[in-house]
Design a protein around this motif. Sequence first.
Motif, PDB file in Angstrom:
ATOM      1  N   PHE A  24       0.891  -1.158  -0.022  1.00 18.59           N
ATOM      2  CA  PHE A  24       0.125  -0.040  -0.090  1.00 18.59           C
ATOM      3  C   PHE A  24       0.845   1.307  -0.009  1.00 18.59           C
ATOM      4  O   PHE A  24       0.546   2.093  -0.637  1.00 18.59           O
ATOM      5  CB  PHE A  24      -0.990   0.024   1.125  1.00 18.59           C
ATOM      6  CG  PHE A  24      -2.338  -0.868   1.017  1.00 18.59           C
ATOM      7  CD1 PHE A  24      -3.054  -0.765  -0.119  1.00 18.59           C
ATOM      8  CD2 PHE A  24      -2.547  -1.512   2.117  1.00 18.59           C
ATOM      9  CE1 PHE A  24      -4.063  -1.349  -0.311  1.00 18.59           C
ATOM     10  CE2 PHE A  24      -3.705  -2.405   1.921  1.00 18.59           C
ATOM     11  CZ  PHE A  24      -4.532  -2.335   0.822  1.00 18.59           C
ATOM     12  N   GLY A  28       0.143   2.587  -3.279  1.00 22.12           N
ATOM     13  CA  GLY A  28      -1.064   3.250  -2.823  1.00 22.12           C
ATOM     14  C   GLY A  28      -2.149   2.499  -2.789  1.00 22.12           C
ATOM     15  O   GLY A  28      -2.262   1.201  -3.156  1.00 22.12           O
ATOM     16  N   TYR A  29      -3.763   2.945  -2.457  1.00 17.62           N
ATOM     17  CA  TYR A  29      -4.803   1.822  -2.477  1.00 17.62           C
ATOM     18  C   TYR A  29      -5.141   1.515  -3.771  1.00 17.62           C
ATOM     19  O   TYR A  29      -5.305   0.273  -4.007  1.00 17.62           O
ATOM     20  CB  TYR A  29      -5.794   2.606  -1.727  1.00 17.62           C
ATOM     21  CG  TYR A  29      -6.994   1.780  -1.678  1.00 17.62           C
ATOM     22  CD1 TYR A  29      -6.993   0.825  -0.565  1.00 17.62           C
ATOM     23  CD2 TYR A  29      -7.952   1.772  -2.437  1.00 17.62           C
ATOM     24  CE1 TYR A  29      -8.182  -0.150  -0.493  1.00 17.62           C
ATOM     25  CE2 TYR A  29      -9.053   0.852  -2.320  1.00 17.62           C
ATOM     26  CZ  TYR A  29      -9.290   0.066  -1.426  1.00 17.62           C
ATOM     27  OH  TYR A  29     -10.323  -0.856  -1.415  1.00 17.62           O
ATOM     28  N   SER A  30      -5.360   2.450  -4.876  1.00 15.01           N
ATOM     29  CA  SER A  30      -6.013   1.941  -5.987  1.00 15.01           C
ATOM     30  C   SER A  30      -4.999   1.026  -6.902  1.00 15.01           C
ATOM     31  O   SER A  30      -5.239   0.109  -7.551  1.00 15.01           O
ATOM     32  CB  SER A  30      -6.350   3.295  -6.765  1.00 15.01           C
ATOM     33  OG  SER A  30      -5.361   3.884  -7.131  1.00 15.01           O
ATOM     34  N   GLU A  56     -10.489  -3.390   0.818  1.00 14.47           N
ATOM     35  CA  GLU A  56     -10.794  -2.293   1.957  1.00 14.47           C
ATOM     36  C   GLU A  56     -10.836  -2.587   3.397  1.00 14.47           C
ATOM     37  O   GLU A  56     -10.299  -1.813   4.250  1.00 14.47           O
ATOM     38  CB  GLU A  56     -12.605  -1.747   1.535  1.00 14.47           C
ATOM     39  CG  GLU A  56     -12.785  -0.732   2.477  1.00 14.47           C
ATOM     40  CD  GLU A  56     -14.172  -0.107   2.080  1.00 14.47           C
ATOM     41  OE1 GLU A  56     -14.511   0.512   2.996  1.00 14.47           O
ATOM     42  OE2 GLU A  56     -14.749  -0.491   0.950  1.00 14.47           O
ATOM     43  N   PHE A  59      -6.925  -2.693   4.084  1.00 10.55           N
ATOM     44  CA  PHE A  59      -6.692  -1.369   4.261  1.00 10.55           C
ATOM     45  C   PHE A  59      -7.157  -0.531   5.570  1.00 10.55           C
ATOM     46  O   PHE A  59      -6.211   0.036   6.260  1.00 10.55           O
ATOM     47  CB  PHE A  59      -6.778  -0.762   3.170  1.00 10.55           C
ATOM     48  CG  PHE A  59      -6.482   0.900   2.991  1.00 10.55           C
ATOM     49  CD1 PHE A  59      -5.138   1.067   2.844  1.00 10.55           C
ATOM     50  CD2 PHE A  59      -7.517   1.842   2.963  1.00 10.55           C
ATOM     51  CE1 PHE A  59      -4.846   2.266   2.749  1.00 10.55           C
ATOM     52  CE2 PHE A  59      -7.098   3.198   2.920  1.00 10.55           C
ATOM     53  CZ  PHE A  59      -5.683   3.405   2.849  1.00 10.55           C
ATOM     54  N   THR A  60      -8.278  -0.812   5.938  1.00  6.24           N
ATOM     55  CA  THR A  60      -8.968  -0.205   7.229  1.00  6.24           C
ATOM     56  C   THR A  60      -8.061  -0.648   8.449  1.00  6.24           C
ATOM     57  O   THR A  60      -7.774   0.111   9.256  1.00  6.24           O
ATOM     58  CB  THR A  60     -10.206  -0.697   7.365  1.00  6.24           C
ATOM     59  OG1 THR A  60     -10.961   0.039   6.379  1.00  6.24           O
ATOM     60  CG2 THR A  60     -10.960  -0.174   8.779  1.00  6.24           C
ATOM     61  N   LEU A 113      -0.566   8.434   2.687  1.00  4.25           N
ATOM     62  CA  LEU A 113      -1.630   7.498   2.229  1.00  4.25           C
ATOM     63  C   LEU A 113      -2.987   7.834   2.756  1.00  4.25           C
ATOM     64  O   LEU A 113      -3.781   7.813   2.012  1.00  4.25           O
ATOM     65  CB  LEU A 113      -1.148   6.019   2.585  1.00  4.25           C
ATOM     66  CG  LEU A 113      -1.877   4.911   1.798  1.00  4.25           C
ATOM     67  CD1 LEU A 113      -2.248   4.826   0.377  1.00  4.25           C
ATOM     68  CD2 LEU A 113      -1.488   3.655   2.469  1.00  4.25           C
ATOM     69  N   SER A 117      -6.141   8.999   0.687  1.00  2.00           N
ATOM     70  CA  SER A 117      -7.353   8.274   0.481  1.00  2.00           C
ATOM     71  C   SER A 117      -8.433   8.966   1.063  1.00  2.00           C
ATOM     72  O   SER A 117      -9.574   8.184   1.065  1.00  2.00           O
ATOM     73  CB  SER A 117      -6.818   6.764   0.748  1.00  2.00           C
ATOM     74  OG  SER A 117      -5.891   6.062   0.428  1.00  2.00           O
ATOM     75  N   THR A 120     -11.958   8.636  -1.042  1.00  2.00           N
ATOM     76  CA  THR A 120     -12.411   7.673  -1.038  1.00  2.00           C
ATOM     77  C   THR A 120     -13.078   7.132   0.302  1.00  2.00           C
ATOM     78  O   THR A 120     -14.053   6.351   0.126  1.00  2.00           O
ATOM     79  CB  THR A 120     -11.364   6.713  -1.747  1.00  2.00           C
ATOM     80  OG1 THR A 120     -10.854   7.090  -2.748  1.00  2.00           O
ATOM     81  CG2 THR A 120     -11.966   5.392  -1.975  1.00  2.00           C
ATOM     82  N   PHE A 121     -12.241   7.081   1.290  1.00  2.00           N
ATOM     83  CA  PHE A 121     -12.643   6.667   2.500  1.00  2.00           C
ATOM     84  C   PHE A 121     -12.697   7.544   3.791  1.00  2.00           C
ATOM     85  O   PHE A 121     -11.875   7.885   4.692  1.00  2.00           O
ATOM     86  CB  PHE A 121     -11.552   5.492   3.078  1.00  2.00           C
ATOM     87  CG  PHE A 121     -11.640   4.452   2.120  1.00  2.00           C
ATOM     88  CD1 PHE A 121     -12.592   3.550   1.763  1.00  2.00           C
ATOM     89  CD2 PHE A 121     -10.366   4.303   1.463  1.00  2.00           C
ATOM     90  CE1 PHE A 121     -12.390   2.488   0.928  1.00  2.00           C
ATOM     91  CE2 PHE A 121     -10.098   3.072   0.434  1.00  2.00           C
ATOM     92  CZ  PHE A 121     -11.086   2.504   0.132  1.00  2.00           C
TER      93      PHE A 121
END
Length: 206
Positions: A24, A28-30, A56, A59-60, A113, A117, A120-121
Amino acid sequence: MEANGQVRSARKHREITEAATTVFLEKGYSGTSMDDIAKLAGVSKQTVYKHFCDKEKLFTEIVLATTDRLDGMIDLVADIPADADTLEESLTRLARGLLATLTQPQVLQLRRLIIASAGTFPGLGTTWYEQGFERGMATLATAFQRLADHGLLRVDDPLLAANHFSGLLLWTPVNKAMFTGGAQPTEADLDCCAAAGVRAFLAAYR
């Protein structure tokens, strides 16, 4: 046998989260896929999904786990002695600890990061902010109120004072690192930021 299975599962969980953190931060996330994470962790993609139902969720967990790093910092805050003779020394030691924690390369990378993000989040970013930064500022505010109660500081708004204190320390090194992606601040740089920040804070609040 069941205990051994739990140990293996916990080890796999840790290996997956460590690999995911690395990927990540790099992509990155995407740009990260579960295949990337499985490959680095040395497990199958099915194993990754067994521990985390989707990217997700993984990542969380990684993002929120970083708030645990602030526990040591919060312990430093809670231990400021109410001693007039050592106040500047104690605050400088606290300042240096805050700077050491918050300018670690991985902490700065995770901060970038999370900010990247946030669109998105947004809920995740808010939770990280509340459990991390706001929790630290609330603890610092309580410590400053205690010092004020002992006559060591003049504080009308303890939370504002806590934000002033952290801002005096972190504005230059953190912003420079965040915007430039440059080299880690030197020990001498951090010592200078800590000492100068504490002197400015005490000039206003003592």
